[in-house]
Design a protein around this motif. Structure first.
Motif, PDB file in Angstrom:
ATOM      1  N   CYS A  16     -66.521  26.862   5.460  1.00  0.00           N
ATOM      2  CA  CYS A  16     -65.223  27.502   5.706  1.00  0.00           C
ATOM      3  C   CYS A  16     -65.332  28.984   5.404  1.00  0.00           C
ATOM      4  O   CYS A  16     -65.863  29.383   4.361  1.00  0.00           O
ATOM      5  N   VAL A  18     -63.159  32.609   4.868  1.00  0.00           N
ATOM      6  CA  VAL A  18     -61.829  33.065   4.467  1.00  0.00           C
ATOM      7  C   VAL A  18     -61.785  34.592   4.463  1.00  0.00           C
ATOM      8  O   VAL A  18     -62.720  35.243   3.975  1.00  0.00           O
ATOM      9  N   GLU A  20     -58.644  38.093   4.528  1.00  0.00           N
ATOM     10  CA  GLU A  20     -57.232  38.465   4.429  1.00  0.00           C
ATOM     11  C   GLU A  20     -56.930  39.658   5.314  1.00  0.00           C
ATOM     12  O   GLU A  20     -57.838  40.361   5.778  1.00  0.00           O
ATOM     13  N   ALA A  32     -53.710  35.507   4.887  1.00  0.00           N
ATOM     14  CA  ALA A  32     -55.093  35.050   4.779  1.00  0.00           C
ATOM     15  C   ALA A  32     -55.308  33.928   5.776  1.00  0.00           C
ATOM     16  O   ALA A  32     -54.379  33.185   6.106  1.00  0.00           O
ATOM     17  N   ALA A  34     -58.191  30.764   6.929  1.00  0.00           N
ATOM     18  CA  ALA A  34     -59.363  29.957   6.642  1.00  0.00           C
ATOM     19  C   ALA A  34     -59.793  29.284   7.936  1.00  0.00           C
ATOM     20  O   ALA A  34     -58.946  28.748   8.662  1.00  0.00           O
ATOM     21  N   MET A  94     -54.981  33.095   0.081  1.00  0.00           N
ATOM     22  CA  MET A  94     -56.249  32.437   0.395  1.00  0.00           C
ATOM     23  C   MET A  94     -56.231  30.975  -0.036  1.00  0.00           C
ATOM     24  O   MET A  94     -56.706  30.092   0.702  1.00  0.00           O
ATOM     25  N   ALA A  97     -54.272  29.050   2.449  1.00  0.00           N
ATOM     26  CA  ALA A  97     -54.955  28.901   3.737  1.00  0.00           C
ATOM     27  C   ALA A  97     -55.975  27.767   3.686  1.00  0.00           C
ATOM     28  O   ALA A  97     -56.028  26.927   4.595  1.00  0.00           O
ATOM     29  N   VAL A  98     -56.797  27.728   2.644  1.00  0.00           N
ATOM     30  CA  VAL A  98     -57.805  26.663   2.555  1.00  0.00           C
ATOM     31  C   VAL A  98     -57.134  25.314   2.344  1.00  0.00           C
ATOM     32  O   VAL A  98     -57.528  24.312   2.954  1.00  0.00           O
ATOM     33  N   VAL A 108     -66.918  27.261   0.686  1.00  0.00           N
ATOM     34  CA  VAL A 108     -66.041  28.320   1.172  1.00  0.00           C
ATOM     35  C   VAL A 108     -66.707  29.666   0.923  1.00  0.00           C
ATOM     36  O   VAL A 108     -67.121  29.965  -0.205  1.00  0.00           O
ATOM     37  N   VAL A 110     -65.964  33.658   1.068  1.00  0.00           N
ATOM     38  CA  VAL A 110     -64.815  34.559   1.056  1.00  0.00           C
ATOM     39  C   VAL A 110     -65.295  35.990   1.254  1.00  0.00           C
ATOM     40  O   VAL A 110     -66.219  36.445   0.570  1.00  0.00           O
ATOM     41  N   SER A 122     -67.664  27.769  -3.783  1.00  0.00           N
ATOM     42  CA  SER A 122     -67.399  28.980  -3.012  1.00  0.00           C
ATOM     43  C   SER A 122     -68.304  30.122  -3.435  1.00  0.00           C
ATOM     44  O   SER A 122     -68.926  30.097  -4.500  1.00  0.00           O
ATOM     45  N   ALA A 138     -61.951  34.158  10.589  1.00  0.00           N
ATOM     46  CA  ALA A 138     -60.796  34.217   9.700  1.00  0.00           C
ATOM     47  C   ALA A 138     -60.171  35.608   9.710  1.00  0.00           C
ATOM     48  O   ALA A 138     -58.940  35.748   9.704  1.00  0.00           O
TER      49      ALA A 138
END
Length: 203
Positions: A16, A18, A20, A32, A34, A94, A97-98, A108, A110, A122, A138
């Motif tokens: 995933c 992510v 913003e 944000a 994802a 964030m 969103a996830v 994840v 970011v 993450s 994203a």
């Protein structure tokens, strides 16, 4: 000679990305997105949304929503930004969103140098929107969603020119803010807005 296309790392299905949009503006929410891309349904042309034209972002946003394995766009409101500060509000957007993906990611990634506190494995990736396809996707969804919001805000409050500057502190925006005061979507905790409000109280 034609410029070669940028090919970003896609990664496995459970990855995933992510990112913003809207940390710096004086008005509007921070958003944000994802995205979990499907390696079986590739999308050409993904890259940092800031390096794409508005038309290219919209075209790619449609493809992302159509082809991604999962995606979600979430926000933190102006009230939340003012209550908890922009960094914490960004982390909250964030997280939302996830959580809104409808499926748990394996990992994840970011964009940036820090991750929210959450249960998912993450990693923060500096300049990830130009390195990882899912983060680029994203960034595109977050940017197009926020631009659409600011377009609607412009219709409600045309005197500020939101459609032109998207809420950033440009000279046009600052002049309008001084002339008309703040609207309900201005971030009261941000210095230029707070200064206008304080001056209004004094006079």
């Amino acid at each position: 000679m034609a410029r070669p296309s940028v090919v970003l790392e896609v990664g496995p299905l459970g990855l995933c990305g992510v990112d913003e949009a809207g940390r710096g503006p004086l008005a509007g929410p921070v958003m944000a997105a994802a995205v979990m891309l499907d390696p079986a349904r590739p999308i050409d042309g993904l890259r940092d949304s800031k390096k794409l034209s508005a038309a290219a972002r919209e075209r790619l946003a449609d493809l992302i929503r159509e082809r991604a394995a999962a995606w979600c766009v979430a926000e933190a409101s102006v009230a939340e930004i003012d209550a908890m500060n922009i960094l914490n509000a960004t982390m909250l957007a964030m997280q939302r969103a996830v959580a809104g993906l409808g499926r748990a990611p394996d990992e994840v990634l970011v964009d940036g140098n820090r991750c929210p506190k959450w249960a998912w494995r993450s990693q923060a990736v500096v300049k990830g929107d130009d390195r990882v396809a899912a983060i680029a996707a994203a960034s595109i969804l977050a940017k197009t969603a926020r631009d659409a919001f600011m377009g609607r805000l412009h219709e409600a409050y045309p005197v500020y020119g939101f459609a032109q500057h998207m809420g950033y502190g440009t000279a046009v925006h600052l002049d309008a803010l001084k002339a008309h005061g703040a609207c309900p979507q201005h971030r009261r905790s941000f210095a230029p807005v707070k200064q206008v409000l304080d001056q209004a109280v004094l006079f």
